[in-house]
Design an enzyme around this catalytic site. Structure first.
Site, PDB file in Angstrom:
ATOM      1  N   CYS A  96      -1.599 -64.919 -35.963  1.00  0.00           N
ATOM      2  CA  CYS A  96      -0.491 -65.877 -36.078  1.00  0.00           C
ATOM      3  C   CYS A  96      -0.246 -66.387 -37.499  1.00  0.00           C
ATOM      4  CB  CYS A  96      -0.660 -67.029 -35.097  1.00  0.00           C
ATOM      5  SG  CYS A  96      -2.309 -67.584 -34.778  1.00  0.00           S
ATOM      6  N   ARG A 151     -13.963 -60.797 -34.303  1.00  0.00           N
ATOM      7  CA  ARG A 151     -14.652 -62.004 -33.864  1.00  0.00           C
ATOM      8  C   ARG A 151     -16.156 -61.750 -33.851  1.00  0.00           C
ATOM      9  NH1 ARG A 151     -10.631 -64.375 -30.378  1.00  0.00           N
ATOM     10  NH2 ARG A 151      -8.657 -64.039 -31.503  1.00  0.00           N
ATOM     11  N   GLN A 196      -4.827 -56.964 -30.416  1.00  0.00           N
ATOM     12  CA  GLN A 196      -3.986 -57.785 -29.549  1.00  0.00           C
ATOM     13  C   GLN A 196      -2.556 -57.283 -29.582  1.00  0.00           C
ATOM     14  OE1 GLN A 196      -4.865 -61.543 -31.565  1.00  0.00           O
ATOM     15  NE2 GLN A 196      -5.894 -62.274 -29.713  1.00  0.00           N
ATOM     16  N   ASP A 255       0.176 -58.754 -29.894  1.00  0.00           N
ATOM     17  CA  ASP A 255       0.525 -60.121 -30.266  1.00  0.00           C
ATOM     18  C   ASP A 255       2.025 -60.273 -30.471  1.00  0.00           C
ATOM     19  OD1 ASP A 255      -0.609 -62.594 -30.507  1.00  0.00           O
ATOM     20  OD2 ASP A 255      -1.856 -62.060 -32.215  1.00  0.00           O
ATOM     21  N   HIS A 315       5.017 -63.508 -31.553  1.00  0.00           N
ATOM     22  CA  HIS A 315       5.303 -64.896 -31.921  1.00  0.00           C
ATOM     23  C   HIS A 315       6.808 -65.094 -31.988  1.00  0.00           C
ATOM     24  CE1 HIS A 315       1.113 -64.399 -33.315  1.00  0.00           C
ATOM     25  NE2 HIS A 315       1.012 -65.646 -32.888  1.00  0.00           N
ATOM     26  N   LYS A 327      -1.135 -74.043 -23.105  1.00  0.00           N
ATOM     27  CA  LYS A 327      -0.772 -72.649 -22.850  1.00  0.00           C
ATOM     28  C   LYS A 327      -0.763 -72.358 -21.356  1.00  0.00           C
ATOM     29  CE  LYS A 327      -5.604 -71.289 -23.678  1.00  0.00           C
ATOM     30  NZ  LYS A 327      -6.496 -70.238 -24.183  1.00  0.00           N
ATOM     31  N   HIS A 351       3.283 -68.494 -29.044  1.00  0.00           N
ATOM     32  CA  HIS A 351       2.330 -67.389 -29.194  1.00  0.00           C
ATOM     33  C   HIS A 351       2.253 -66.693 -27.831  1.00  0.00           C
ATOM     34  CE1 HIS A 351       0.288 -69.583 -32.705  1.00  0.00           C
ATOM     35  NE2 HIS A 351       1.000 -70.532 -32.106  1.00  0.00           N
TER      36      HIS A 351
END
Length: 579
Positions: free
Chosen positions: A274, A303, A321, A323, A325, A408, A454
């Protein structure tokens, strides 16, 4: 602390019975914690005895003795000094460590059953005799507090249910799950490799696994085009200041790798995408006419997961991911959130996966875990609740499960065995646009702050692949199967015909291969079935002469002889059916 459900109380109480039994059998054992889990419970032990599944029968007998004694669970509030004295005298250093975690303003309670005492906030069932059915299931290593610098403990897992029938049903499901274990099937089908030379928690997708990933990415890319997303590519490392501004550092510092120093500046392996997407938004001035701005990326992040928690594709240290946005105005927020929700539902339907959702909110008793004032959180929470209510979605609420920057909606997918997998998420964020001072010019020619959403559908592509391997037990539908067709010539004389069919398959982008091994037909058919190939095309002398193939499918078996043109059209339709 959230109140426990009756099943959680039962399992938590059974964890205490496990610890009491272990202490009876191995008196010098030191105890850490024993919480309930979604499938049962565990307890962490420090013992000179190395536990194995061979010990389970002995431990279970002692647990049954404690259950037969019908010991009441007795709660007693004590002072910090009393608790310290008790666990010091019992030589339980991990309990003393946990005691230090309790805030001065919180009460301290000890639960006692029989001769066993545990530092515990509760709650518990009335007595040990109320435990009707339990089973110890596995043992593994686990670091104290999940910290690799702390001692390695032994974690014994188990489960408990209100009735023997429920336990038996659960154990049968677990047996089925073991047969579908993605680590086992992934190795058998040569989908991925876990190689210590590459690194723990860093799976290597092999060619067949790469095909599955490519098909998943194509599915998402097609959907993203429909929904008006634009693609980004961001670097794998970034300046640490970027993550300090976002708040990921220090809020997620324990999950990040150590900074890398380059030219006297510190960089981080990217733990999140992000902040990069925020910088893409910031790359040029924005007007209200530009919004909503939707970005998407298959972004790989890293991670620092603990070794004892790594598992196949589902818990890794490097993952990708899907991902996305969305930057929008407040007036557009509800529509954009609903659109993200629709995207998730459409993709899950492709795989026949039912989803459950959870509204994840701040813990009102521990707001220090979060950034942003109430006025930034309240409209975000209101948006999620309104959409969920208007769509009449069955949902749960998870206090303390919010992201540090906003509430979320999390999605859990139910696989073919009814198991729940944590997958995608849609997060409403007023905080990061504030922290990065994002702006757009409104129709009043004044600067305004956008809202950020997100969203991820799969969450982690690797984890989603693990789910699909187990959901389908490796029997992927034709469009997703790494190999869609196995061509089997009956004799060497038909190999030229098999080669010609393979050429036509390649022209149609059908994933096919030829089995030219010197085996009997039965062995070749069995090999294709073990490889879980959806379709087989057998070519003998008669089939070659008639431009036909004898078809066998994984689902129907022998389907008879068909013309090659019709067969190729069928495969092409099946391969395209879910794209």
């Amino acid at each position: 602390m959230n109140a426990m459900t009756p099943l959680e109380e039962l399992r938590h109480s059974t964890a205490h019975i496990l610890a009491a039994a272990v202490l009876r059998l191995y008196p010098n054992t030191r105890l850490d914690i024993g919480p309930p889990t979604s499938n049962g419970f565990y307890y962490d032990f420090d013992s000179e005895h190395r536990f194995s599944t061979e010990d389970f029968a002995t431990i279970e007998r002692e647990m049954q003795n404690i259950i037969s004694e019908n010991q009441p669970f007795i709660r007693k509030e004590v002072t910090r000094e009393e608790a310290h004295t008790l666990f010091r005298d019992l030589d339980q250093p991990f309990k003393l460590s946990r005691l230090d975690d309790i805030l001065e303003s919180d009460s301290i309670s000890i639960y006692t059953n029989g001769e066993f005492n545990d530092l515990c906030a509760g709650s518990h069932i009335e007595s040990t005799g109320k435990v009707a059915a339990f089973k110890l299931t596995s043992v593994s290593g686990s670091y104290h507090r999940g910290d690799h610098t702390q001692p390695m403990l032994q974690r014994i897992y188990g489960t408990a249910f209100p009735s023997q029938q429920e336990l038996d049903d659960h154990m049968e499901r677990m047996e089925q799950a073991a047969l579908r274990d993605h680590r086992k099937i992934g190795q058998e089908l040569k989908l991925f490799s876990l190689d210590s030379k590459v690194g723990s928690g860093l799976p290597l997708l092999l060619p067949k696994g790469a095909v599955i990933r490519q098909q998943l990415e194509k599915l998402i890319n097609d959907k993203l085009f429909e929904y008006g997303y634009e693609t980004l590519y961001s670097p794998h490392i970034g300046n640490i200041d970027l993550f300090k501004t976002s708040g990921h550092y220090p809020y997620y510092a324990e999950s990040m790798y150590e900074p890398i120093t380059i030219d006297e500046r510190e960089f981080l392996l990217k733990p999140m995408n992000c902040p990069m997407h925020i910088q893409a938004y910031n790359a040029e001035p924005r007007s209200y006419r530009d919004l909503p701005q939707r970005y998407a990326e298959f972004g790989t992040v890293y991670r620092m997961e603990q070794s004892g928690e790594l598992s196949g594709l589902t818990r890794v240290r490097g993952f990708t991911q899907d991902d996305g946005h969305v930057f929008c105005t407040r007036a557009q927020l509800k529509q954009e959130f609903t659109s993200c929700l629709q995207l998730v539902q459409e993709v899950m339907a492709v795989f026949g996966l039912k989803t459950e959702c959870r509204i994840s909110l701040r813990d009102p008793n521990n707001t220090s875990k979060y950034v942003g004032a109430d006025e930034l959180w309240q409209p975000a929470e209101r948006c999620i609740r309104e959409v969920v209510d208007e769509l009449d979605l069955t949902h749960s609420v998870g206090l303390g499960e919010a992201a540090f920057y906003g509430p979320k909606l999390d999605f859990m997918a139910l696989d073919s065995l009814g198991r729940s997998w944590q997958l995608g998420t849609i997060q409403v964020d007023f905080s990061l646009p504030e922290r990065f001072k994002l702006e757009y010019v409104g129709n009043d020619n004044k600067p305004h702050r956008p809202v950020m959403i997100h969203r991820a559908v799969f969450g982690s592509i690797e984890r989603f692949m693990g789910l699909l391997i187990e959901h389908y037990a490796g029997d992927f539908p034709t469009w997703l199967a790494p190999e869609q067709l196995r061509i089997i010539p009956i004799s060497d004389a038909q190999i030229p015909d098999a080669d010609a069919l393979l050429t036509r398959c390649k022209a149609l982008r059908i994933r096919a291969s030829i089995d030219t091994q010197k085996d009997k037909m039965g062995a070749k058919i069995r090999r294709a079935r073990l490889d879980k190939v959806p379709l087989m095309a057998i070519i003998g002398k008669r089939e070659a002469a008639a431009s036909q193939v004898a078809v066998r499918s994984r689902k129907e078996g022998d389907e008879g002889t068909v013309d090659i043109d019709a067969f190729l059209k069928r495969i092409d339709q099946e391969a395209q059916s879910n794209r």
